[in-house]
Design a protein around this motif. Structure first.
Motif, short mmCIF file in Angstrom:
data_model
loop_
_atom_site.label_atom_id
_atom_site.label_comp_id
_atom_site.label_asym_id
_atom_site.label_seq_id
_atom_site.Cartn_x
_atom_site.Cartn_y
_atom_site.Cartn_z
N THR A 108 -44.96 -109.98 -88.17
CA THR A 108 -44.76 -108.76 -86.84
C THR A 108 -42.92 -109.10 -86.87
N ARG A 109 -42.85 -109.93 -87.69
CA ARG A 109 -40.93 -110.50 -87.26
C ARG A 109 -40.03 -109.36 -88.16
N ILE A 110 -41.11 -109.75 -89.65
CA ILE A 110 -40.12 -109.21 -90.84
C ILE A 110 -40.79 -107.46 -90.30
N ARG A 111 -41.70 -107.35 -89.89
CA ARG A 111 -41.70 -105.77 -90.20
C ARG A 111 -40.85 -104.66 -88.27
N ASP A 112 -40.56 -106.06 -87.37
CA ASP A 112 -39.33 -105.22 -87.05
C ASP A 112 -38.00 -105.80 -87.62
N LEU A 113 -37.67 -106.08 -88.12
CA LEU A 113 -36.51 -106.37 -88.60
C LEU A 113 -36.31 -105.03 -89.41
N TYR A 114 -36.68 -104.88 -90.09
CA TYR A 114 -36.75 -103.50 -91.91
C TYR A 114 -37.35 -102.36 -90.77
N GLY A 115 -37.30 -102.03 -89.55
CA GLY A 115 -37.62 -101.00 -89.20
C GLY A 115 -36.55 -101.12 -88.35
N GLU A 116 -35.57 -102.24 -88.15
CA GLU A 116 -34.57 -101.61 -87.45
C GLU A 116 -33.52 -101.39 -88.65
N LEU A 117 -33.36 -101.86 -89.89
CA LEU A 117 -32.72 -101.31 -91.00
C LEU A 117 -32.94 -100.32 -91.05
N HIS A 118 -34.65 -99.88 -91.50
CA HIS A 118 -34.38 -98.26 -91.47
C HIS A 118 -33.81 -97.17 -90.68
N GLU A 119 -33.64 -97.37 -89.37
CA GLU A 119 -33.00 -96.69 -88.28
C GLU A 119 -31.64 -96.75 -88.58
N MET A 120 -30.94 -98.29 -89.66
CA MET A 120 -29.73 -97.98 -89.97
C MET A 120 -29.58 -97.11 -90.93
N GLY A 121 -30.33 -96.97 -91.51
CA GLY A 121 -30.43 -96.40 -93.13
C GLY A 121 -30.04 -97.80 -94.33
N HIS A 122 -30.75 -98.91 -93.88
CA HIS A 122 -30.77 -99.49 -95.33
C HIS A 122 -32.08 -99.70 -95.50
N ALA A 123 -32.95 -99.34 -94.97
CA ALA A 123 -33.85 -99.72 -95.68
C ALA A 123 -34.71 -98.51 -96.12
N HIS A 124 -35.66 -98.27 -96.79
CA HIS A 124 -36.40 -96.59 -97.20
C HIS A 124 -37.45 -96.73 -97.58
N SER A 125 -38.18 -96.02 -97.44
CA SER A 125 -39.89 -95.65 -97.92
C SER A 125 -40.07 -94.21 -98.81
N VAL A 126 -41.07 -95.44 -100.03
CA VAL A 126 -41.56 -93.84 -101.11
C VAL A 126 -43.00 -93.78 -100.66
N GLU A 127 -43.38 -92.80 -100.66
CA GLU A 127 -45.24 -92.36 -99.74
C GLU A 127 -46.01 -91.57 -100.34
N VAL A 128 -46.61 -91.61 -100.97
CA VAL A 128 -47.97 -91.29 -102.25
C VAL A 128 -49.44 -90.64 -101.85
#
Length: 254
Positions: A122-142
């Protein structure tokens, strides 16, 4: 994801200048991340060549990892089999970007046959969610019809992209996500695609293992400059032929 003007993108060189404090602050390989880990600290770790993991999804703790040999995929040596190229070209899947980041992370964290536990807590999911909001984490969906059948996510800093995890529920779905990612990195001016480790799956795309010292040189060079993950459109799916042409153009140029 917020528009680029609203994101808190951090300058990679500024992060890199602070990265020397990683080791002084105890952020060394396999050390416990006992201090409060913030998104900014996480980016400093990436600039050091270190990334976090957890022992299991239920373990709230984190530790830092710095492999002796690091997996990378050279963007000018990315290989696509003829069968996979046909799948990409057929557009049997619809590929989107940054439209379902949390769902992609959840799928990557879910138990799978042969892998009942995961390092994504959960801690990792929260941290990377914040990075996503900052524009530093991205996803590619299929997607297949309206069902999410594959994807991946990772972190961008400077001209480096750090692949974190991928998943699939349909044949070739994660491979198609990787092909679309590589085209986007090439178009956006990225220099380094870090895969952390090398698997048989990634070897088929041209992945290599490099010693830690070599990786640090590649990383340092990639932190010098700016790349644009969203240089290609993100508001509509790209055609497979467009993606393949971008990759073919890079390989021909090299």
């Amino acid at each position: 994801m917020p528009p680029q003007s609203a994101r808190r993108l951090l300058n990679a060189k500024t992060v890199a200048r602070a990265a020397s404090a990683c080791y002084a602050g105890g952020m060394s390989s396999r050390d416990s991340a006992s201090s409060e880990v913030t998104p900014e600290l996480l980016l400093r770790a990436y600039a050091c060549g270190i990334f976090p993991m957890s022992e299991s999804a239920d373990d709230p703790g984190l530790f830092w990892v710095e492999p002796e040999r690091r997996g990378i995929i050279p963007l000018d040596g990315f290989r696509i089999s003829s069968r996979l190229a046909r799948t990409v070209r057929s557009d049997v899947f619809t590929v989107t970007v940054n439209t379902a980041f949390k769902r992609v992370m959840a799928e990557c964290a879910a138990p799978k046959p042969g892998r009942e536990d995961t390092w994504i807590n959960t801690r990792i999911r929260d941290l990377y969610g914040e990075l996503h909001e900052m524009g530093h984490a991205h996803s590619v969906e299929v997607w297949q019809d309206d069902t999410l059948v594959g994807g991946l996510y990772g972190v961008s800093l400077g001209r480096a992209f750090f692949g974190e995890s991928m998943f699939h529920h349909a044949r070739d779905a994660s491979k198609v996500a990787l092909v679309h990612l590589v085209a986007r990195l090439i178009a956006g001016g990225f220099k380094l695609l870090d895969t952390q480790y090398v698997t048989d799956h990634l070897l088929s795309f041209g992945a290599q293992e490099v010693p830690r010292a070599r990786y640090r040189k590649l990383l340092d060079a990639s932190l010098d400059g700016v790349a644009e993950f969203d240089r290609l459109p993100t508001d509509f799916p790209l055609k497979g032929t467009t993606v393949l042409d971008i990759i073919a153009g890079r390989n021909d140029a090299s």
